[in-house]
Design an enzyme around this catalytic site. Structure first.
Site, mmCIF file in Angstrom:
data_model
loop_
_atom_site.group_PDB
_atom_site.id
_atom_site.type_symbol
_atom_site.label_atom_id
_atom_site.label_comp_id
_atom_site.label_asym_id
_atom_site.label_seq_id
_atom_site.Cartn_x
_atom_site.Cartn_y
_atom_site.Cartn_z
ATOM 1 N N HIS A 399 0.799 -1.230 0.000
ATOM 2 C CA HIS A 399 0.000 0.000 0.000
ATOM 3 C C HIS A 399 0.828 1.275 0.000
ATOM 4 O O HIS A 399 0.319 2.327 0.378
ATOM 5 C CB HIS A 399 -0.899 0.051 1.237
ATOM 6 C CG HIS A 399 -1.980 -0.956 1.243
ATOM 7 N ND1 HIS A 399 -3.247 -0.704 0.751
ATOM 8 C CD2 HIS A 399 -2.006 -2.236 1.682
ATOM 9 C CE1 HIS A 399 -3.998 -1.783 0.904
ATOM 10 N NE2 HIS A 399 -3.264 -2.726 1.466
ATOM 11 N N LYS A 590 -7.696 14.141 4.661
ATOM 12 C CA LYS A 590 -6.848 12.951 4.606
ATOM 13 C C LYS A 590 -5.820 13.086 5.716
ATOM 14 O O LYS A 590 -5.703 14.156 6.323
ATOM 15 C CB LYS A 590 -6.144 12.846 3.247
ATOM 16 C CG LYS A 590 -5.497 14.163 2.774
ATOM 17 C CD LYS A 590 -4.942 14.063 1.367
ATOM 18 C CE LYS A 590 -5.970 14.215 0.287
ATOM 19 N NZ LYS A 590 -6.258 13.017 -0.455
ATOM 20 N N ARG A 591 -5.048 12.038 5.989
ATOM 21 C CA ARG A 591 -3.997 12.152 6.985
ATOM 22 C C ARG A 591 -3.052 13.301 6.606
ATOM 23 O O ARG A 591 -2.838 13.571 5.429
ATOM 24 C CB ARG A 591 -3.192 10.840 7.046
ATOM 25 C CG ARG A 591 -3.923 9.698 7.712
ATOM 26 C CD ARG A 591 -4.157 9.928 9.172
ATOM 27 N NE ARG A 591 -2.909 10.002 9.879
ATOM 28 C CZ ARG A 591 -2.612 9.285 10.953
ATOM 29 N NH1 ARG A 591 -3.478 8.444 11.457
ATOM 30 N NH2 ARG A 591 -1.452 9.412 11.547
ATOM 31 N N LYS A 596 1.397 14.361 0.846
ATOM 32 C CA LYS A 596 0.040 14.679 0.387
ATOM 33 C C LYS A 596 -0.100 16.177 0.078
ATOM 34 O O LYS A 596 -1.012 16.599 -0.594
ATOM 35 C CB LYS A 596 -0.987 14.235 1.420
ATOM 36 C CG LYS A 596 -1.037 12.712 1.612
ATOM 37 C CD LYS A 596 -2.073 12.319 2.641
ATOM 38 C CE LYS A 596 -2.085 10.839 2.984
ATOM 39 N NZ LYS A 596 -2.806 10.016 1.990
ATOM 40 N N THR A 700 -8.319 6.769 -1.769
ATOM 41 C CA THR A 700 -9.688 6.265 -1.898
ATOM 42 C C THR A 700 -10.673 7.389 -1.624
ATOM 43 O O THR A 700 -11.805 7.354 -2.079
ATOM 44 C CB THR A 700 -9.951 5.093 -0.926
ATOM 45 O OG1 THR A 700 -9.396 5.435 0.345
ATOM 46 C CG2 THR A 700 -9.335 3.807 -1.433
ATOM 47 N N LYS A 704 -14.377 8.581 -3.427
ATOM 48 C CA LYS A 704 -15.615 8.936 -2.697
ATOM 49 C C LYS A 704 -16.118 10.297 -3.140
ATOM 50 O O LYS A 704 -17.328 10.491 -3.330
ATOM 51 C CB LYS A 704 -15.352 8.933 -1.179
ATOM 52 C CG LYS A 704 -15.064 7.540 -0.629
ATOM 53 C CD LYS A 704 -14.479 7.575 0.784
ATOM 54 C CE LYS A 704 -13.790 6.246 1.094
ATOM 55 N NZ LYS A 704 -12.780 6.344 2.135
HETATM 56 C C1 NBG Z 1 -2.428 3.840 2.000
HETATM 57 C C2 NBG Z 1 -2.011 4.692 0.822
HETATM 58 C C3 NBG Z 1 -3.217 5.170 0.045
HETATM 59 C C4 NBG Z 1 -4.096 3.991 -0.304
HETATM 60 C C5 NBG Z 1 -4.428 3.196 0.948
HETATM 61 C C6 NBG Z 1 -5.240 1.964 0.642
HETATM 62 C C7 NBG Z 1 -1.028 3.093 3.866
HETATM 63 C C8 NBG Z 1 0.259 2.455 4.274
HETATM 64 N N1 NBG Z 1 -1.224 3.267 2.575
HETATM 65 O O1 NBG Z 1 -2.805 5.810 -1.119
HETATM 66 O O2 NBG Z 1 -1.244 5.783 1.270
HETATM 67 O O3 NBG Z 1 -5.273 4.410 -0.911
HETATM 68 O O4 NBG Z 1 -3.252 2.770 1.574
HETATM 69 O O5 NBG Z 1 -4.624 1.180 -0.304
HETATM 70 O O6 NBG Z 1 -1.846 3.410 4.692
#
Ligand code: NBG
Length: 855
Positions: A399, A590-591, A596, A700, A704
């Site tokens: 991920h 987002k985080r 980002k 994701t 949404k």
């Molecule tokens: C995150 C990514 C996102 C991705 C999500 C789900 C982690 C390690 N990775 O880009 O930063 O959409 O995973 O796949 O949380």
């Protein structure tokens, strides 16, 4: 290890003389029932308002022990949850019976995180109880919405990875695919964020404090998990060498089952989360010796394992406790599946016919040596046989692309905590490197690069390598990410095993994120094309023709306005924030992470403000805009916290400056979570997906937003690439460097100072921050941020700034033409059906799992 820890046998059982606190569930039927009621299928309450009310009052009286007239809102919420459970229960038991009977192949989703969001709304929707509940409660003088907001969401994940797991298990249940989600029941989930003087302060997430009506603990099915100790070699009766792990201490894993209801289809899959407990809750000998404190200390030590979720999502924390958590939950899960889901005489050579364990990132990868250990040390398999089975039982999803997010465990730590597993990992590496050397003779550099063991900076286990070696399939989470994974992160592996690598683009569940979160838009869609889209999202395509239908556009816009109004009401009461009417709602949630690039959005706002301050632009000429941020920073991530502080300070200044009043505003509600996302996303006009290309694996949130009728401003990164391809260039605002351009700039040496010197808007915005305009004249307060941006920013914010500003100008132009904007928004919805997590699940099933939906 606690001083009084209990010695265990290698098979994971407690010595007989130390009576266990739990007993394993008896296999098979508990006895032969003779009463006819015991033979009948489990019944749900009648699916009617009266049936519902009777069940609800029954729950209030017998479970909560109160009368309606004296019940608190929490009583009512718990009773309502209990009532919905009653409806789901029959289906749950039936699902379990049928799955066992069919001996169907199951997906074992192994994930350290599940960011579930509130359960009540989803359960009501999945069992078609919304209207009945609303009416029934109304007859009791209770407002359903009030009870809904009583629920504290289980925040058992950090961000995208955990939310994805929750979407996937929703889809599998809805598609009738047998799946057990396995994870950890953290006592404290992701921290609750508050702001004090604009700085993030973390509060513990006490989500269990008022009771958790959605879980079913099964202490009698507890599993013992061993740690520490050493290994011994013995020779068995056939003269074969065997290894025995003699662990030093152990804890118990208590399973808590959660229902994962499919949408209106009668299936309810289990999510099984493990909670750690001391093996002996009360050590009598220590207690009798008068050392009560020591007895409690041992208990605390064990329970710590499932105490908190690590608040990180893209950097590993080399914490022993985290490794304990990882082993704890996979050891519980493997043992649970083998002991409880399979027949007693099941031949484990056939295990791959019954389970595929999906490794959600590297957190559960220690399951690989654990399965090898079970097969060899407990079941007498030879290495090759054990490896053949293990290899076929695992698949791995990566991920991330950030090198610092790829977990490496020091061999010292791993050997101390799991000595037998370290030996097995060495064994796997030896076999693996032999294969590498056979395929690439004489290429020792390659062998070194590929080895599961790294020697630098210290000896460690590269968990992504272990996962790749073990898995039948390795996938990235969007096309670009999968390609970069093959070409840049694991190129030697894809050269060795090209067929092992595949892509599955992420998806999101349309049930929670459209139907439930956006009831107005859902009605508009259903009125136009019927309700089939909820489980077949590609049908949204049928909306394309409506993009020219004036009535439809009006209805679509009304839904958006309604959502904005709903958000305005919520933010006023939740945060004391006022959202002005009629603004372009520009949302970045987002985080908080440098890659980002929340700072890029912030610089844009500062730049707009600066242009008004300096008289370059009249405030009246600005497109009225409210920028909404929502973001948590990992508590140890200094820069991310400084950025939060800066956003809040800029917000304070701009929001109180009459010169931009009514034209420009920042709203930064604290504690962004799934519950808030469900209100924010449907209200957004503009979705900010502005990571540096090549950094965001997928995203994701981007999906949404698009599905809820927001237009995206985004880089060519992650799933943005696919979103843009599907919705069309004219309905997406692309800006910034592409991944190859980023790589090239990086290779030539990125010099942010040049951009600062050359670009007057950048200079003015940064200088304004440095002037103390947002920090009561304190010029140094945000040095950490501005020095990074102008000197060594890995994420090249300044390089993309001008392109971003240009894209924003196009956005404003389009927004001025509301019809054109709405048409584009409709086309975003119509063309994003691909991003349903149902489609992701179909891809996994077809290319990776080879499971079947049950009929
Ligand atoms: C995150 C990514 C996102 C991705 C999500 C789900 C982690 C390690 N990775 O880009 O930063 O959409 O995973 O796949 O949380």
């Amino acid at each position: 290890m606690p001083d009084n820890a209990q010695q265990t046998t290698s098979s994971g059982t407690t010595p007989a003389d130390e009576s266990p606190t739990t007993a394993h569930r008896e296999k098979g039927p508990a006895g032969t029932p003779t009463h006819p009621l015991a033979l009948a299928p489990v019944k749900s309450p009648p699916h009617s308002v009266d049936g519902f009310v009777a069940a609800f009052l029954g729950e209030l009286n017998t479970t909560q022990g109160v009368q309606l007239s004296h019940s608190s809102i929490n009583d009512q919420y718990l009773a309502l949850a209990g009532t919905v459970r009653q409806y789901l229960m029959a289906r749950w038991l039936e699902t379990s019976r049928k799955t066992h009977e069919a001996k169907a192949k199951t997906v074992g989703y192994l994930s350290a995180e599940y960011l579930l969001g509130r359960q009540l709304g989803n359960a009501l929707m999945a069992s078609d109880l919304n209207e009945i509940a609303e009416k029934g409660l109304e007859q009791c003088g209770i407002d359903l919405a009030t009870l809904r907001s009583q629920e504290v969401e289980p925040g058992l994940g950090n961000g995208g990875l955990g939310r994805l797991a929750a979407c996937f298990i929703d889809s599998l249940a809805t598609m009738n695919v047998p799946c057990i989600g396995y994870g950890i029941r953290y006592e404290y989930g992701i921290f609750r964020q508050t702001f004090v003087d604009g700085r993030q302060v973390e509060q513990p997430d006490t989500w269990l404090a008022l009771g958790s009506p959605w879980e079913f603990p099964h202490p009698e099915e507890s599993v013992q998990v061993n740690f520490g100790g050493h290994t011994e070699r013995t020779v068995d009766e056939d003269g074969r060498e065997r290894t025995t792990w003699v662990p030093a201490w152990n804890v118990l894993g208590v399973p808590y089952n959660y229902m994962v209801p499919g949408y209106l289809n009668g299936r309810v899959n289990p999510l099984r989360l493990w909670s750690a407990q001391a093996t002996k809750a009360f050590d009598l000998s220590i207690f009798n010796a008068g050392d009560y404190a020591e007895a409690v200390r041992a208990q605390t030590f064990a329970e710590n394992i499932s105490k908190v979720l690590y608040p990180e999502d893209s950097t590993p924390q080399g914490k022993e406790l985290r490794l304990q958590q990882q082993y704890f939950f996979v050891a519980c899960s493997l043992r649970d599946f083998i002991d409880n889901e399979l027949e007693e005489d099941f031949d484990l050579h056939n295990l791959p016919d019954r389970i595929i364990f999906q490794l959600n990132d590297t957190h559960p990868v220690i399951a690989v040596p654990e399965l090898m250990r079970i097969l060899m040390d407990e079941r007498g398999f030879e290495w090759e046989e054990a490896w053949e089975v293990t290899h076929r039982c695992f698949a791995y999803t990566c991920h991330t692309l950030l090198p610092e997010a790829l977990e490496v465990w020091s061999t010292d730590l791993l050997g101390r905590l799991l000595p037998r597993h370290l030996e097995i990992i060495y064994g796997i590496n030896e076999h693996f490197l032999a294969e590498v050397r056979e395929t690439f003779p004489g290429d020792e550099l390659r062998a070194g690069r590929m080895s599961i063991i790294t020697e630098y900076p210290d000896r460690g286990i590269r968990m992504a390598h272990l996962a790749t070696v073990a898995a039948t399939k390795v996938n990235g989470v969007a096309e670009l990410h999968s390609q970069l994974l093959r070409d840049k992160v694991l190129p030697d592996f894809s050269a060795l095993w090209p067929e092992r690598f595949t892509n599955v683009t992420n998806g999101v569940t349309p049930r929670r994120f459209v139907k439930m979160a956006n009831p107005k838009l859902s009605d508009v869609i259903t009125d136009a094309i019927g309700s089939g889209w909820v489980t077949d999202l590609e049908r949204l395509k049928e909306l394309e023709t409506y993009a020219l239908d004036e009535d439809f556009l009006v209805a679509f816009r009304e839904a958006k306005d309604w959502n904005k109004h709903r958000l305005t009401t919520l933010l006023r009461t939740r945060d004391g924030i006022d959202l002005p009417d009629g603004h372009l709602l520009d949302v970045m949630v987002k985080r908080l992470h440098e890659y980002k690039r929340q700072t890029l959005k912030l610089l844009h706002v500062v730049s707009l403000y600066e242009q008004v301050l300096s008289g370059k632009v009249a405030a009246a000429d600005l497109t009225p805009r409210t920028v909404v941020f929502g973001a948590k920073a990992a508590p140890g991530y200094r820069m991310a916290k400084d950025i939060i502080h800066l956003i809040n300070r800029v917000a304070h200044t701009i929001n109180t400056d009459p010169c931009v009043e009514g034209r420009l505003k920042i709203a930064f509600p604290a504690n962004y979570n799934v519950t808030l996302a469900e209100k924010l996303i449907p209200a957004a006009d503009l979705s900010e997906q502005i990571s540096l290309a090549g950094m965001e694996a997928s995203g994701t949130g981007n999906m949404k937003f698009a599905l809820n009728g927001a237009l995206t401003v985004g880089t060519d990164d992650g799933a943005n690439v696919e979103i843009r391809r599907l919705v069309g260039d004219e309905n997406f605002f692309l800006f910034g460097m592409s991944e190859p351009q980023v790589a090239e700039l990086g290779a030539h040496g990125y010099n942010p100072g040049e951009y600062y010197q050359r670009n007057a808007s950048i200079r003015a915005a940064i200088d304004l921050i440095n002037s103390g305009a947002f920090s009561d004249g304190d010029r140094g307060m945000f040095d950490s941020v501005t020095v990074s941006l102008t000197h060594h920013d890995r994420f090249m914010v300044l390089a993309d700034f001008q392109s971003y500003v240009d894209a924003q100008a196009k956005i404003e132009e389009k927004y001025a033409d509301q019809d054109a904007w709405t048409r584009s928004a409709v086309l975003n919805v119509a063309r994003c059906g691909y991003f349903s997590s149902d489609r992701s699940m179909r891809d996994y099933i077809r290319n990776i799992w080879h499971t079947q939906p049950m009929l």
